[in-house]
Design an enzyme around this catalytic site. Structure first.
Site, PDB file in Angstrom:
ATOM      1  N   LYS A   1       0.845  -1.199   0.000  1.00 10.50           N
ATOM      2  CA  LYS A   1       0.000   0.000   0.000  1.00 10.50           C
ATOM      3  C   LYS A   1       0.877   1.244   0.000  1.00 10.50           C
ATOM      4  CE  LYS A   1      -1.977   2.713   2.889  1.00 10.50           C
ATOM      5  NZ  LYS A   1      -1.798   3.993   2.146  1.00 10.50           N
TER       6      LYS A   1
ATOM      7  N   GLU B   1      10.107   0.821  10.283  1.00  8.41           N
ATOM      8  CA  GLU B   1      11.102   1.870  10.006  1.00  8.41           C
ATOM      9  C   GLU B   1      10.393   3.192  10.251  1.00  8.41           C
ATOM     10  OE1 GLU B   1      14.177   1.275   9.092  1.00  8.41           O
ATOM     11  OE2 GLU B   1      14.178  -0.744   8.236  1.00  8.41           O
TER      12      GLU B   1
ATOM     13  N   CYS C   1      13.641  10.562   6.581  1.00  9.75           N
ATOM     14  CA  CYS C   1      13.559  10.006   7.938  1.00  9.75           C
ATOM     15  C   CYS C   1      14.872  10.179   8.689  1.00  9.75           C
ATOM     16  CB  CYS C   1      13.164   8.547   7.875  1.00  9.75           C
ATOM     17  SG  CYS C   1      14.243   7.565   6.843  1.00  9.75           S
TER      18      CYS C   1
HETATM   19  P1  NAD Z   1       2.339   7.911   8.136  1.00  9.67           P
HETATM   20  O1  NAD Z   1       2.666   7.017   9.267  1.00  9.67           O
HETATM   21  O2  NAD Z   1       1.280   8.901   8.318  1.00  9.67           O
HETATM   22  O3  NAD Z   1       1.933   7.066   6.871  1.00  9.67           O
HETATM   23  C1  NAD Z   1       2.720   6.028   6.372  1.00  9.67           C
HETATM   24  C2  NAD Z   1       1.838   5.013   5.691  1.00  9.67           C
HETATM   25  O4  NAD Z   1       1.000   4.393   6.662  1.00  9.67           O
HETATM   26  C3  NAD Z   1       0.905   5.586   4.640  1.00  9.67           C
HETATM   27  O5  NAD Z   1       0.819   4.672   3.577  1.00  9.67           O
HETATM   28  C4  NAD Z   1      -0.415   5.679   5.378  1.00  9.67           C
HETATM   29  O6  NAD Z   1      -1.537   5.614   4.544  1.00  9.67           O
HETATM   30  C5  NAD Z   1      -0.357   4.458   6.252  1.00  9.67           C
HETATM   31  N1  NAD Z   1      -1.204   4.510   7.452  1.00  9.67           N
HETATM   32  C6  NAD Z   1      -1.674   5.597   8.103  1.00  9.67           C
HETATM   33  N2  NAD Z   1      -2.414   5.224   9.179  1.00  9.67           N
HETATM   34  C7  NAD Z   1      -2.382   3.872   9.207  1.00  9.67           C
HETATM   35  C8  NAD Z   1      -2.936   2.896  10.083  1.00  9.67           C
HETATM   36  N3  NAD Z   1      -3.658   3.250  11.140  1.00  9.67           N
HETATM   37  N4  NAD Z   1      -2.703   1.598   9.836  1.00  9.67           N
HETATM   38  C9  NAD Z   1      -1.949   1.231   8.783  1.00  9.67           C
HETATM   39  N5  NAD Z   1      -1.406   2.101   7.912  1.00  9.67           N
HETATM   40  C10 NAD Z   1      -1.620   3.408   8.119  1.00  9.67           C
HETATM   41  O7  NAD Z   1       3.723   8.568   7.763  1.00  9.67           O
HETATM   42  P2  NAD Z   1       4.007   9.582   6.578  1.00  9.67           P
HETATM   43  O8  NAD Z   1       3.593  10.924   7.041  1.00  9.67           O
HETATM   44  O9  NAD Z   1       3.502   9.072   5.284  1.00  9.67           O
HETATM   45  O10 NAD Z   1       5.583   9.466   6.466  1.00  9.67           O
HETATM   46  C11 NAD Z   1       6.430  10.248   7.202  1.00  9.67           C
HETATM   47  C12 NAD Z   1       7.079   9.447   8.311  1.00  9.67           C
HETATM   48  O11 NAD Z   1       7.752   8.300   7.804  1.00  9.67           O
HETATM   49  C13 NAD Z   1       8.133  10.231   9.027  1.00  9.67           C
HETATM   50  O12 NAD Z   1       7.959  10.111  10.416  1.00  9.67           O
HETATM   51  C14 NAD Z   1       9.425   9.602   8.590  1.00  9.67           C
HETATM   52  O13 NAD Z   1      10.476   9.758   9.490  1.00  9.67           O
HETATM   53  C15 NAD Z   1       9.045   8.197   8.386  1.00  9.67           C
HETATM   54  N6  NAD Z   1       9.965   7.511   7.494  1.00  9.67           N
HETATM   55  C16 NAD Z   1      10.835   6.588   8.017  1.00  9.67           C
HETATM   56  C17 NAD Z   1      11.743   5.938   7.203  1.00  9.67           C
HETATM   57  C18 NAD Z   1      12.690   4.923   7.783  1.00  9.67           C
HETATM   58  O14 NAD Z   1      13.280   4.171   7.029  1.00  9.67           O
HETATM   59  N7  NAD Z   1      12.877   4.851   9.080  1.00  9.67           N
HETATM   60  C19 NAD Z   1      11.772   6.207   5.850  1.00  9.67           C
HETATM   61  C20 NAD Z   1      10.893   7.144   5.332  1.00  9.67           C
HETATM   62  C21 NAD Z   1       9.982   7.773   6.174  1.00  9.67           C
END
Ligand code: NAD
Length: 486
Positions: free
Chosen positions: A180, A254, A288
């Site tokens: 997804k 992650e 991230c």
């Molecule tokens: P997010 O957690 O809002 O969303 C990430 C994904 O999860 C999206 O596809 C979203 O639709 C889905 N999602 C949202 N709520 C959910 C739920 N309740 N159950 C299952 N899936 C759900 O994060 P974002 O705003 O898209 O991304 C930014 C974050 O990602 C930042 O905190 C960043 O640091 C982190 N990030 C981490 C890494 C890493 O490798 N550690 C890499 C890239 C981004």
């Protein structure tokens, strides 16, 4: 004005789909069972880019049963046969690199220079690398079996690269996938699924279900999924950990970060200034492992900040498809508002704000490169992930103080140390709570090196041999010597 170079093919691809995309399930596009869609916008202009299917329970069920049906035969292929598929995917990415790079730039708002030179080549490299592990599977992982059917939920900041980090190891080691993509950036995942199918990937091996958080939650809760791999915010990561607890599902997370970027008095100042540019203004700071906390030793701090400000004035913010720019758009208005509100909170808490007098494009979501100095370690901008082009700077006196300040965080993803004294750099590096420490460098990634966090930055690794183990389960073969391959 004239369409920027490379725009035409991407627009033609969108037009071929009439600007509307279903899920990619069992080898083809299908509309949501509910008929529901959501809109995906171009961050740089605010224009509607595509209508996207909103995945519900029936769609997730269909994707999971396609993946389950395909998994047995996929896992039974020899490692060599699976490697051939991964090599084909890697070559396919290279062949369509320009199209993927442009679609990614339009959908996410990031500069074409970055998608063209970084995201897409690294993604191809990831498939090549994991083709190698598929080939070695029978010998290197003889006592391991695939986890099975894997649900993968990814963020919007590196849509295509995060797809590669997730899909390449999963497929290489005999798993099938329900992916997804994030709601802001679903397009390159759909493009990839379409191209992969054309490149001969069997139906059901990779399924893409689009939607918002609720669709992700349906995947997380599905009974017939063996593993969840998630990249995203720490908040959602925590929720997923709670929901999968006791379910028997494997899990890798992650999550976020607030990575320290430590500059000692004896650092190569010009190199460290360029390092900050790379650490916090690359991808508009939506990284991230961004070096978002700049810790500078007191002796060099005034000179360092002055040079940094001068360099900030030369950064160009513009349209993602303009090859001459350094920064482009923030992914969505809601993220822009979050950045603005955190920065003003920081100022209220006493930080000094610097933004160079540069012009921002009209329309779309843009934010200038920003530096906050004189920040208190307890301030919200020093502790919260801003996920935008905002460097937060603090000073320290001694190496011990630098270590203490650096580790004063709930996160532990990455760290960067700048000093010309290698003994000092290594002493400090060893004491930092981080999954990766870069010395006189930042944001270096390689498919052969496991990436992942400590503390609230999550657990599990992506890349390298350690990343492969996340898609395998040990299995003891007791009785007599058995061969694991056909
Ligand atoms: P997010 O957690 O809002 O969303 C990430 C994904 O999860 C999206 O596809 C979203 O639709 C889905 N999602 C949202 N709520 C959910 C739920 N309740 N159950 C299952 N899936 C759900 O994060 P974002 O705003 O898209 O991304 C930014 C974050 O990602 C930042 O905190 C960043 O640091 C982190 N990030 C981490 C890494 C890493 O490798 N550690 C890499 C890239 C981004």
């Amino acid at each position: 004005g004239p369409a920027p170079e490379g725009d035409t093919e991407a627009r033609a691809w969108l037009a071929r789909h009439k600007g509307e995309f279903g899920h990619f399930i069992n080898g083809g596009f299908v509309a949501s069972a509910s008929g529901k869609t959501f809109d995906s916008f171009e961050p740089a202009t605010g224009a509607l880019l595509a209508k996207i299917a909103r995945g519900g329970r029936e769609d997730v069920n269909a994707a999971v049963s396609a993946a389950r049906k395909a998994q047995g035969a996929w896992a039974k292929l020899s490692g060599h046969a699976r490697a051939r598929h991964l090599y084909a995917l890697a070559r396919m990415i290279q062949r369509h690199a320009r199209l993927i790079a442009v679609v990614e730039a339009l959908d996410n708002g990031k500069p074409i220079r970055e998608t063209r030179d970084i995201d897409i080549p690294l993604a191809a490299r990831h498939f090549y690398h994991h083709a190698g592990w598929a080939q070695l599977q029978d010998t290197e992982f003889a006592d391991q079996v695939p986890v099975g059917v894997v649900g993968q939920v990814i963020p919007w900041n590196f849509p295509f690269l995060m797809l590669a980090w997730k899909v390449a190891p999963a497929l290489a080691l005999g798993n099938t996938v329900i992916l997804k993509p994030a709601e802001f950036t679903p397009l390159t995942a759909l493009l990839f699924a379409e191209l992969a199918s054309a490149a001969g990937l069997p139906p059901g091996v990779l399924n893409v279900v689009t939607g918002e958080g609720e669709t992700g939650a349906l995947i997380v809760e599905h009974d017939d999924i063996d593993k969840i791999a998630f990249t995203g915010s720490t908040e959602v990561g925590r929720l997923i950990r709670e929901k999968t607890a006791g379910s028997g599902k494997s899990l890798t997370l992650e999550l976020g970060g607030k990575s320290p970027f430590i500059v000692f008095d004896d650092a190569d100042i010009d190199a460290a200034v360029e390092g900050v540019v790379d650490a916090i203004w690359f991808n508009q700071g939506q990284v991230c492992c961004a070096g978002s906390r700049v810790l500078v030793q007191e002796g060099v701090a005034p000179r360092f900040h002055e040079r940094l400000k001068r360099r900030m004035g030369t950064l160009r913010v513009g349209h993602p498809l303009d090859k001459a720019i350094d920064m482009a758009a923030i992914v969505a208005p809601v993220q822009l508002q979050r950045i603005e509100s955190l920065v003003s909170q920081g100022v209220t808490e006493g930080a000094a704000l610097y933004q160079p007098p540069i012009e921002l494009p009209n329309g779309g979501s843009f934010y200038p490169p920003t530096l906050l100095t004189a920040v208190q370690p307890t301030s919200v901008v020093a502790t919260e992930e801003i996920f935008g082009p905002v460097a937060v700077s603090m000073t320290f006196r001694t190496p011990e103080e630098a270590i203490q300040l650096a580790n004063h965080s709930r996160y532990g993803l990455a760290a960067s140390v700048w000093s010309e004294t290698i003994g000092l750099a290594l002493h400090v590096a060893a004491k930092l709570a981080a999954g990766v420490v870069w010395v006189n460098a930042t944001n270096l990634f390689d498919a052969s090196s496991g990436f992942g966090g400590k503390r609230e930055s999550g657990f599990g690794r992506e890349g390298g041999k350690e990343g492969c183990y996340e898609y395998l389960k040990p299995k003891a073969w007791v009785g007599r010597k058995l061969r694991t391959g056909p």
